[in-house]
Design a protein around this motif. Structure first.
Motif, PDB file in Angstrom:
ATOM      1  N   ALA A 112      46.864  29.876  42.979  1.00  0.00           N
ATOM      2  CA  ALA A 112      47.553  31.179  42.992  1.00  0.00           C
ATOM      3  C   ALA A 112      46.540  32.261  43.338  1.00  0.00           C
ATOM      4  O   ALA A 112      45.339  32.089  43.125  1.00  0.00           O
ATOM      5  CB  ALA A 112      48.176  31.457  41.630  1.00  0.00           C
ATOM      6  N   LEU A 113      47.018  33.351  43.858  1.00  0.00           N
ATOM      7  CA  LEU A 113      46.149  34.472  44.200  1.00  0.00           C
ATOM      8  C   LEU A 113      46.576  35.699  43.407  1.00  0.00           C
ATOM      9  O   LEU A 113      47.266  36.579  43.917  1.00  0.00           O
ATOM     10  CB  LEU A 113      46.197  34.761  45.702  1.00  0.00           C
ATOM     11  CG  LEU A 113      45.649  33.664  46.608  1.00  0.00           C
ATOM     12  CD1 LEU A 113      45.895  33.994  48.069  1.00  0.00           C
ATOM     13  CD2 LEU A 113      44.170  33.465  46.345  1.00  0.00           C
ATOM     14  N   PRO A 114      46.142  35.766  42.143  1.00  0.00           N
ATOM     15  CA  PRO A 114      46.480  36.949  41.349  1.00  0.00           C
ATOM     16  C   PRO A 114      45.754  38.166  41.900  1.00  0.00           C
ATOM     17  O   PRO A 114      44.794  38.038  42.655  1.00  0.00           O
ATOM     18  CB  PRO A 114      45.993  36.594  39.949  1.00  0.00           C
ATOM     19  CG  PRO A 114      44.991  35.519  40.132  1.00  0.00           C
ATOM     20  CD  PRO A 114      45.333  34.807  41.403  1.00  0.00           C
ATOM     21  N   PRO A 115      46.211  39.356  41.534  1.00  0.00           N
ATOM     22  CA  PRO A 115      45.558  40.563  42.061  1.00  0.00           C
ATOM     23  C   PRO A 115      44.111  40.666  41.576  1.00  0.00           C
ATOM     24  O   PRO A 115      43.781  40.210  40.480  1.00  0.00           O
ATOM     25  CB  PRO A 115      46.405  41.699  41.483  1.00  0.00           C
ATOM     26  CG  PRO A 115      47.085  41.118  40.298  1.00  0.00           C
ATOM     27  CD  PRO A 115      47.269  39.660  40.576  1.00  0.00           C
ATOM     28  N   LEU A 116      43.282  41.244  42.415  1.00  0.00           N
ATOM     29  CA  LEU A 116      41.893  41.470  42.031  1.00  0.00           C
ATOM     30  C   LEU A 116      41.857  42.569  40.982  1.00  0.00           C
ATOM     31  O   LEU A 116      42.634  43.510  41.032  1.00  0.00           O
ATOM     32  CB  LEU A 116      41.062  41.880  43.247  1.00  0.00           C
ATOM     33  CG  LEU A 116      40.914  40.818  44.327  1.00  0.00           C
ATOM     34  CD1 LEU A 116      40.142  41.397  45.506  1.00  0.00           C
ATOM     35  CD2 LEU A 116      40.226  39.588  43.797  1.00  0.00           C
ATOM     36  N   GLY A 117      40.971  42.429  40.044  1.00  0.00           N
ATOM     37  CA  GLY A 117      40.850  43.418  38.980  1.00  0.00           C
ATOM     38  C   GLY A 117      40.016  42.858  37.852  1.00  0.00           C
ATOM     39  O   GLY A 117      39.351  41.838  38.000  1.00  0.00           O
ATOM     40  N   GLY A 118      40.085  43.484  36.716  1.00  0.00           N
ATOM     41  CA  GLY A 118      39.265  43.077  35.580  1.00  0.00           C
ATOM     42  C   GLY A 118      39.846  41.948  34.753  1.00  0.00           C
ATOM     43  O   GLY A 118      39.176  41.420  33.875  1.00  0.00           O
TER      44      GLY A 118
END
Length: 155
Positions: A112-118
């Protein structure tokens, strides 16, 4: 003089500014590309390790639980419910050994490609396979900056 606009310009300034802008854009694109190539891993974190260490240090409660079940999100990424029994209380008084808990853990299916972030997303298959987990929690019992670690044995 610029023959296209009849405006005077400093020789080389426009091309130089354009080169700088392109270099910066290509540099950002290269970083993004590297993150995508090597960053498809759910454990990818985009904040400094110090930020996460500070969050762990400031957690009101730190517990180790024996994982009994994991409710997987139906989406490619989101929140999984990890249910278990507290085996160790390493910090705090909000939890006690033997207490049943359910924690909301950020999770993502493999590839899966979750959103970039912390947010640090745990892989769902690894989350389900782990026998124990250590959770760093705030005063409300919520995970602090995704600080959940899968453990194979009690520490």
């Amino acid at each position: 003089m610029d023959h296209r606009t009849d405006h005077r310009c400093v020789a080389g300034s426009a091309p130089q500014a354009l080169r700088r802008s392109l270099r910066k854009s290509l540099g950002n694109a290269a970083v993004a590309g590297l993150l995508l190539l090597g960053g498809a891993a759910p454990a990818l974190a985009l904040m400094s390790p110090q930020v996460y260490a500070t969050a762990r240090d400031g957690a009101k409660s730190v517990i180790v639980l024996e994982v009994e079940s994991v409710a997987i999100t139906p989406r490619a990424f989101g929140t999984c419910g990890v249910t278990g029994t507290v085996k160790l209380v390493e910090r705090g008084t909000a939890y006690s050994v033997g207490q049943k808990v359910t924690l909301d853990i950020p999770c993502a299916r493999p590839n899966a490609l979750p959103p970039l972030g912390g947010t640090i997303y745990q892989e769902t298959d690894r989350l389900q396979a782990a026998k124990f987990g250590r959770a760093y929690l705030d005063a409300d019992g919520k995970l602090v900056l995704s600080q959940y670690f899968q453990l194979e044995a009690l520490p």
